[in-house]
Every structure is written in structure tokens, then in C-alpha cells.
Design a protein around this motif. Structure first.
Motif, PDB file in Angstrom:
ATOM      1  N   ALA A  21      12.322 -11.280  -5.925  1.00  0.00           N
ATOM      2  CA  ALA A  21      11.676 -10.844  -7.170  1.00  0.00           C
ATOM      3  C   ALA A  21      11.910  -9.353  -7.415  1.00  0.00           C
ATOM      4  CB  ALA A  21      10.180 -11.156  -7.127  1.00  0.00           C
ATOM      5  N   VAL A  22      11.810  -8.531  -6.358  1.00  0.00           N
ATOM      6  CA  VAL A  22      12.068  -7.091  -6.478  1.00  0.00           C
ATOM      7  C   VAL A  22      13.523  -6.853  -6.879  1.00  0.00           C
ATOM      8  CG1 VAL A  22      12.235  -4.908  -5.203  1.00  0.00           C
ATOM      9  CG2 VAL A  22      10.248  -6.391  -4.877  1.00  0.00           C
ATOM     10  N   ALA A  23      14.445  -7.588  -6.247  1.00  0.00           N
ATOM     11  CA  ALA A  23      15.876  -7.425  -6.554  1.00  0.00           C
ATOM     12  C   ALA A  23      16.144  -7.765  -8.021  1.00  0.00           C
ATOM     13  CB  ALA A  23      16.719  -8.304  -5.631  1.00  0.00           C
ATOM     14  N   GLU A  24      15.511  -8.837  -8.518  1.00  0.00           N
ATOM     15  CA  GLU A  24      15.702  -9.216  -9.926  1.00  0.00           C
ATOM     16  C   GLU A  24      15.143  -8.143 -10.842  1.00  0.00           C
ATOM     17  OE1 GLU A  24      14.110 -13.179 -10.451  1.00  0.00           O
ATOM     18  OE2 GLU A  24      15.608 -14.019  -9.074  1.00  0.00           O
ATOM     19  N   GLU A  25      13.954  -7.652 -10.495  1.00  0.00           N
ATOM     20  CA  GLU A  25      13.283  -6.608 -11.278  1.00  0.00           C
ATOM     21  C   GLU A  25      14.147  -5.345 -11.356  1.00  0.00           C
ATOM     22  OE1 GLU A  25       9.635  -3.965  -9.698  1.00  0.00           O
ATOM     23  OE2 GLU A  25       9.265  -6.121  -9.662  1.00  0.00           O
ATOM     24  N   LEU A  26      14.819  -4.997 -10.238  1.00  0.00           N
ATOM     25  CA  LEU A  26      15.639  -3.789 -10.179  1.00  0.00           C
ATOM     26  C   LEU A  26      17.106  -4.067 -10.512  1.00  0.00           C
ATOM     27  CD1 LEU A  26      14.115  -2.344  -6.884  1.00  0.00           C
ATOM     28  CD2 LEU A  26      13.654  -1.562  -9.210  1.00  0.00           C
ATOM     29  N   ASN A  27      17.397  -5.328 -10.857  1.00  0.00           N
ATOM     30  CA  ASN A  27      18.746  -5.729 -11.227  1.00  0.00           C
ATOM     31  C   ASN A  27      19.757  -5.472 -10.106  1.00  0.00           C
ATOM     32  OD1 ASN A  27      20.446  -6.970 -12.970  1.00  0.00           O
ATOM     33  ND2 ASN A  27      20.891  -5.152 -14.189  1.00  0.00           N
ATOM     34  N   LEU A  28      19.378  -5.870  -8.880  1.00  0.00           N
ATOM     35  CA  LEU A  28      20.254  -5.707  -7.720  1.00  0.00           C
ATOM     36  C   LEU A  28      20.749  -7.064  -7.252  1.00  0.00           C
ATOM     37  CD1 LEU A  28      17.982  -3.277  -5.671  1.00  0.00           C
ATOM     38  CD2 LEU A  28      20.048  -2.653  -6.934  1.00  0.00           C
ATOM     39  N   PHE A  64      17.973 -12.649   6.955  1.00  0.00           N
ATOM     40  CA  PHE A  64      18.675 -11.377   6.804  1.00  0.00           C
ATOM     41  C   PHE A  64      19.024 -11.259   5.331  1.00  0.00           C
ATOM     42  CE2 PHE A  64      22.519  -8.693   6.932  1.00  0.00           C
ATOM     43  CZ  PHE A  64      21.984  -7.605   7.616  1.00  0.00           C
ATOM     44  N   VAL A  65      18.544 -10.184   4.707  1.00  0.00           N
ATOM     45  CA  VAL A  65      18.732  -9.995   3.277  1.00  0.00           C
ATOM     46  C   VAL A  65      19.539  -8.725   3.048  1.00  0.00           C
ATOM     47  CG1 VAL A  65      17.550  -9.699   1.057  1.00  0.00           C
ATOM     48  CG2 VAL A  65      16.452 -11.054   2.869  1.00  0.00           C
ATOM     49  N   GLU A  66      20.597  -8.835   2.253  1.00  0.00           N
ATOM     50  CA  GLU A  66      21.386  -7.665   1.870  1.00  0.00           C
ATOM     51  C   GLU A  66      21.213  -7.438   0.385  1.00  0.00           C
ATOM     52  OE1 GLU A  66      25.507  -7.186   3.704  1.00  0.00           O
ATOM     53  OE2 GLU A  66      25.070  -9.314   4.010  1.00  0.00           O
ATOM     54  N   LEU A  67      20.880  -6.198   0.028  1.00  0.00           N
ATOM     55  CA  LEU A  67      20.724  -5.850  -1.383  1.00  0.00           C
ATOM     56  C   LEU A  67      21.950  -5.081  -1.840  1.00  0.00           C
ATOM     57  CD1 LEU A  67      17.055  -4.759  -0.989  1.00  0.00           C
ATOM     58  CD2 LEU A  67      17.794  -6.543  -2.544  1.00  0.00           C
ATOM     59  N   SER A  99       4.669  -5.280   3.580  1.00  0.00           N
ATOM     60  CA  SER A  99       5.040  -3.992   2.973  1.00  0.00           C
ATOM     61  C   SER A  99       6.496  -3.943   2.504  1.00  0.00           C
ATOM     62  CB  SER A  99       4.823  -2.856   3.978  1.00  0.00           C
ATOM     63  OG  SER A  99       3.470  -2.767   4.341  1.00  0.00           O
ATOM     64  N   ALA A 100       7.312  -4.916   2.908  1.00  0.00           N
ATOM     65  CA  ALA A 100       8.747  -4.869   2.615  1.00  0.00           C
ATOM     66  C   ALA A 100       9.052  -4.736   1.115  1.00  0.00           C
ATOM     67  CB  ALA A 100       9.467  -6.071   3.228  1.00  0.00           C
ATOM     68  N   PRO A 101       8.423  -5.528   0.220  1.00  0.00           N
ATOM     69  CA  PRO A 101       8.747  -5.370  -1.207  1.00  0.00           C
ATOM     70  C   PRO A 101       8.419  -3.968  -1.733  1.00  0.00           C
ATOM     71  CG  PRO A 101       7.700  -7.487  -0.828  1.00  0.00           C
ATOM     72  CD  PRO A 101       7.570  -6.700   0.456  1.00  0.00           C
ATOM     73  N   ALA A 102       7.274  -3.414  -1.358  1.00  0.00           N
ATOM     74  CA  ALA A 102       6.893  -2.061  -1.803  1.00  0.00           C
ATOM     75  C   ALA A 102       7.863  -1.022  -1.238  1.00  0.00           C
ATOM     76  CB  ALA A 102       5.458  -1.743  -1.382  1.00  0.00           C
TER      77      ALA A 102
END
Length: 153
Positions: A21-28, A64-67, A99-102
């Protein structure tokens, strides 16, 4: 304790969803490897000997997530409610999973910064989160990447 309460992410899956959700919000762009099952986790120490399922009944696993974008950021989510987040080569261990999303919002939202100190000499990558939560990690000498250099205050 004065800590900001982040939404609780009880499982690896819920954390991956929140990061997505954070990645979508930040367009990553986002790449997730989450087939690291209980039989393959890189560490499994805190679970009881016969614990095979997470509280929600799923197998405990890590992801494992890569942005995409700059800086390069990876997140390794562990079954034990914590994460390892690497920002441009700087490793932050023991970040609470909640805390990871923040943390990612802070890095990509321009709040993260680098501070130099005379004593002890060195650079620190500082990632402030809402509330009173701040994470600091030493930047090893000579590893100030272009992104880190642009964050020096």
C-alpha cells in the motif's frame, strides 16, 4: 512509553500488504519474494519447539521486499514480528514489523537524513517516525552514496 501506535501487522502477509500500500501511494515498484516458508526461514529461534503455525493458522514465513526508486530499499520481514530494512546499503536490524510502513514513508517522504558528528567521528542515517520513534544507523566511512550525500543536514 510515548511511542506512536502503528497499525498492528500480526503476520508477514499483513506486513507485505501494508508495504504494498505504501509503495502504491508513493508510486514505487515493488518485488516480493514470500515463498520463504517455515522450512526455509533464515532464523527460527523464538518459536516453541512444536510451534508450526502462526496465530492465524498460516505457516510462519519471512518475506523479502524490494522497492524501486531511489534510494534502494529492501525489507526482510521475519516471522518474529520484526524486520530488517536496508536503505542504500545501510542495514537497520530489529525494526518492529508494525513500524515498517512508517519507516518507508519517512525514507521516501524526505524525513530521513544524514548527520555528521565530530566525536565520535562519523555519519549517521537517521529515520524519524511519527511520535517519538527514531532509528539511527552508522554510515561506514566512504560509503556516502549520492542519495545519502543529498540527505546530509
Amino acid at each position: 512509553m510515548g511511542r506512536h501506535r502503528h497499525p498492528h501487522l500480526p503476520t508477514t502477509e499483513s506486513a507485505v500488504g501494508a508495504i504494498r500500500a505504501v509503495a502504491e501511494e508513493l508510486n514505487l515498484e515493488l518485488t516480493v519474494t514470500d515463498d520463504i516458508g517455515a522450512d526455509q526461514t533464515s532464523r527460527r529461534t523464538s518459536a516453541g519447539v512444536f510451534t508450526v503455525l502462526d496465530p492465524d493458522g498460516s505457516l510462519p514465513h519471512e518475506a523479502f521486499v524490494e522497492l524501486g526508486g531511489s534510494p534502494s530499499v529492501t525489507v526482510r520481514l521475519y516471522p518474529e514480528d520484526d524486520a530488517q530494512i536496508t536503505v542504500d546499503g545501510i542495514v537497520f536490524d530489529d525494526i518492529p514489523r508494525d513500524s515498517a510502513p512508517a519507516f518507508l514513508r519517512s525514507v521516501h517522504g524526505g524525513l530521513a537524513h544524514v548527520k555528521g558528528r565530530f566525536f565520535p567521528p562519523g555519519w549517521w542515517l537517521i529515520v524519524p517516525l511519527p511520535g517519538d520513534e527514531t532509528y539511527k544507523e552508522l554510515v561506514l566511512r566512504g560509503t556516502l552514496t549520492p542519495w545519502l550525500s543529498s540527505k546530509v543536514r
